[in-house]
Design a protein around this motif. Structure first.
Motif, PDB file in Angstrom:
ATOM      1  N   GLU A 181       4.563 -11.627  -8.055  1.00  0.00           N
ATOM      2  CA  GLU A 181       5.156 -13.131  -8.028  1.00  0.00           C
ATOM      3  C   GLU A 181       4.074 -13.574  -9.600  1.00  0.00           C
ATOM      4  OE1 GLU A 181       5.390 -17.145  -5.958  1.00  0.00           O
ATOM      5  OE2 GLU A 181       4.967 -15.529  -4.718  1.00  0.00           O
ATOM      6  N   LYS A 182       2.979 -13.516  -9.505  1.00  0.00           N
ATOM      7  CA  LYS A 182       2.192 -14.060 -10.627  1.00  0.00           C
ATOM      8  C   LYS A 182       2.551 -13.658 -11.889  1.00  0.00           C
ATOM      9  CE  LYS A 182      -1.893 -15.249  -7.858  1.00  0.00           C
ATOM     10  NZ  LYS A 182      -3.365 -15.126  -7.613  1.00  0.00           N
ATOM     11  N   THR A 183       2.845 -12.319 -12.052  1.00  0.00           N
ATOM     12  CA  THR A 183       3.216 -11.572 -13.346  1.00  0.00           C
ATOM     13  C   THR A 183       4.364 -12.250 -13.766  1.00  0.00           C
ATOM     14  OG1 THR A 183       1.862  -9.674 -12.865  1.00  0.00           O
ATOM     15  CG2 THR A 183       3.420  -9.520 -14.577  1.00  0.00           C
ATOM     16  N   THR A 230       5.952 -15.234 -12.605  1.00  0.00           N
ATOM     17  CA  THR A 230       5.771 -16.530 -13.125  1.00  0.00           C
ATOM     18  C   THR A 230       5.073 -16.803 -14.347  1.00  0.00           C
ATOM     19  OG1 THR A 230       5.727 -16.869 -10.820  1.00  0.00           O
ATOM     20  CG2 THR A 230       4.834 -18.612 -12.112  1.00  0.00           C
ATOM     21  N   ALA A 231       4.024 -15.900 -14.831  1.00  0.00           N
ATOM     22  CA  ALA A 231       3.444 -16.253 -16.096  1.00  0.00           C
ATOM     23  C   ALA A 231       4.225 -15.706 -17.145  1.00  0.00           C
ATOM     24  CB  ALA A 231       2.242 -15.259 -16.094  1.00  0.00           C
ATOM     25  N   ALA A 232       5.249 -15.049 -17.074  1.00  0.00           N
ATOM     26  CA  ALA A 232       6.110 -14.512 -18.381  1.00  0.00           C
ATOM     27  C   ALA A 232       7.074 -15.650 -18.633  1.00  0.00           C
ATOM     28  CB  ALA A 232       6.661 -13.327 -18.043  1.00  0.00           C
ATOM     29  N   ALA A 235       6.986  -9.956 -24.162  1.00  0.00           N
ATOM     30  CA  ALA A 235       6.691 -10.664 -22.765  1.00  0.00           C
ATOM     31  C   ALA A 235       7.341  -9.534 -21.621  1.00  0.00           C
ATOM     32  CB  ALA A 235       7.621 -12.069 -22.221  1.00  0.00           C
ATOM     33  N   GLU A 271       4.729  -6.523 -21.568  1.00  0.00           N
ATOM     34  CA  GLU A 271       3.633  -7.067 -20.635  1.00  0.00           C
ATOM     35  C   GLU A 271       3.847  -7.011 -19.275  1.00  0.00           C
ATOM     36  OE1 GLU A 271       0.239 -10.735 -20.222  1.00  0.00           O
ATOM     37  OE2 GLU A 271       1.439 -10.365 -22.339  1.00  0.00           O
ATOM     38  N   VAL A 272       5.086  -7.566 -18.793  1.00  0.00           N
ATOM     39  CA  VAL A 272       5.545  -7.449 -17.674  1.00  0.00           C
ATOM     40  C   VAL A 272       5.436  -5.816 -16.988  1.00  0.00           C
ATOM     41  CG1 VAL A 272       7.416  -7.871 -16.071  1.00  0.00           C
ATOM     42  CG2 VAL A 272       6.557  -9.535 -17.470  1.00  0.00           C
ATOM     43  N   THR A 299       2.113  -4.267 -16.545  1.00  0.00           N
ATOM     44  CA  THR A 299       1.419  -4.769 -15.203  1.00  0.00           C
ATOM     45  C   THR A 299       2.220  -4.484 -14.187  1.00  0.00           C
ATOM     46  OG1 THR A 299       0.959  -6.811 -16.783  1.00  0.00           O
ATOM     47  CG2 THR A 299       0.657  -7.038 -14.281  1.00  0.00           C
TER      48      THR A 299
END
Length: 107
Positions: free
Chosen positions: A22-24, A26-28, A73, A76-77, A80
């Motif tokens: 969720e954090k990953t 959302t950050a993207a 983006a 990176e997603v 991660t």
């Protein structure tokens, strides 16, 4: 003129990885929203679950979607979340049926 592409991407987190996923994702969002051709990129969670995430996407063209998939983006997603998901995202492409009020969601 090219018709926009609409797709639904479903991602399932491995047990214990729900918060990271969720954090990953959302950050993207801000970076993806700034990409050329991004018309919608909206994160949801399947009701009643903690680890099933659904992205509703709309892209101006196949080229815009292709650039998104290869962009910074998504790299990176992907890096991660490589070990945090049960498998690759499940993608469903949709064909719009032009009916109803255009502003209310005909396309």
């Amino acid at each position: 003129m090219t018709e926009p592409l609409v797709l639904v991407a479903t991602m399932v987190a491995k047990p214990g990885q729900e918060e990271l996923v969720e954090k990953t994702l959302t950050a993207a969002l801000p970076a993806v929203h700034a990409e050329p051709g991004c018309l919608r990129y909206a994160l949801h969670r399947k009701a009643g679950t903690t680890g099933e995430f659904v992205m509703i996407e709309k892209w101006a063209s196949q080229e815009a979607l292709g650039a998104h998939m290869k962009g910074a983006a998504m790299r990176e997603v992907g890096t991660t979340l490589a070990q945090a998901l049960t498998g690759p995202p499940h993608l469903v492409f949709l064909d719009a049926l032009p009916a109803g009020d255009l502003n209310a969601g005909a396309h």
